[in-house]
Write a protein that holds these residues in place. Sequence first.
Motif, PDB file in Angstrom:
ATOM      1  N   ASN A   1       0.660   3.429  -2.993  1.00 17.56           N
ATOM      2  CA  ASN A   1       0.709   5.385  -2.269  1.00 17.56           C
ATOM      3  C   ASN A   1       1.413   6.361  -3.050  1.00 17.56           C
ATOM      4  O   ASN A   1       0.993   6.998  -3.965  1.00 17.56           O
ATOM      5  CB  ASN A   1       0.157   5.629  -1.481  1.00 17.56           C
ATOM      6  CG  ASN A   1      -1.050   4.586  -0.560  1.00 17.56           C
ATOM      7  OD1 ASN A   1      -1.770   5.136  -1.141  1.00 17.56           O
ATOM      8  ND2 ASN A   1      -0.254   5.293   0.973  1.00 17.56           N
TER       9      ASN A   1
ATOM     10  N   GLU B   1      -5.292  -0.470  -0.733  1.00 16.33           N
ATOM     11  CA  GLU B   1      -6.288   0.085   1.000  1.00 16.33           C
ATOM     12  C   GLU B   1      -7.659  -0.480   1.331  1.00 16.33           C
ATOM     13  O   GLU B   1      -8.047  -0.268   2.912  1.00 16.33           O
ATOM     14  CB  GLU B   1      -6.853   1.899   0.499  1.00 16.33           C
ATOM     15  CG  GLU B   1      -6.841   3.029   1.170  1.00 16.33           C
ATOM     16  CD  GLU B   1      -7.044   3.724   0.549  1.00 16.33           C
ATOM     17  OE1 GLU B   1      -8.096   4.693   0.611  1.00 16.33           O
ATOM     18  OE2 GLU B   1      -6.502   4.936   0.483  1.00 16.33           O
TER      19      GLU B   1
ATOM     20  N   LEU C   1       1.115  -1.413  -0.065  1.00 15.50           N
ATOM     21  CA  LEU C   1       0.135   0.049  -0.314  1.00 15.50           C
ATOM     22  C   LEU C   1       0.880   1.260   0.122  1.00 15.50           C
ATOM     23  O   LEU C   1       0.556   1.985  -0.781  1.00 15.50           O
ATOM     24  CB  LEU C   1      -0.663   0.214   1.199  1.00 15.50           C
ATOM     25  CG  LEU C   1      -1.118   1.515   1.609  1.00 15.50           C
ATOM     26  CD1 LEU C   1      -2.924   1.820  -0.005  1.00 15.50           C
ATOM     27  CD2 LEU C   1      -2.720   1.391   2.486  1.00 15.50           C
TER      28      LEU C   1
END
Length: 171
Positions: free
Chosen positions: A42, A93, A38
């Motif tokens: 990101n 997410e 993640l």
Amino acid sequence: MSKFLDYIRLSFFACGLLLGVQIPAFVTDFGQALNAQLIEANNAISPFKNDAQKYFKNDLNKLIKHYKNLGDDIIGKGAEHISMLNMRQQSLESAVKKFEQSPYIFTLTSSLNDIKQQVWQRFEGHIILKKASIIAAVISAIIIAVLAELFGFLFMLGLKRGCKKLFAANE
């Protein structure tokens, strides 16, 4: 013969304990890998989200649409890549949130097989005696011992029936 069978039962129980004590460590490693993926997603989507915030009132889909409408095939292909990055980031997410709610069930049922495979390849046995490890070890030991006992019973039953048929055919 009875003592031998008892030792076999104990061996299966011990194997179940050793297997079960690893479950919490694997789940923890899976959660860490999920979080790492993640963070990576990101970081990859971040510059595009910054551009979307600056030029399109925080709407990444408008940025993607703008890139596609420029008429340049290369930039249009880049828009597809941005879209894939965005979908990957959103799915990770969501996965992290689901993992935090129920780590064991999510690890067992999730379809993130690529991450599970990565964790499994790097996984080294840990023996961390926490409450969760002990509970998982005892439960898996009991399940494995019961399954071994059941398979042994079914094997012996089949063997007895086969011998009866063999002796009945010889008479």
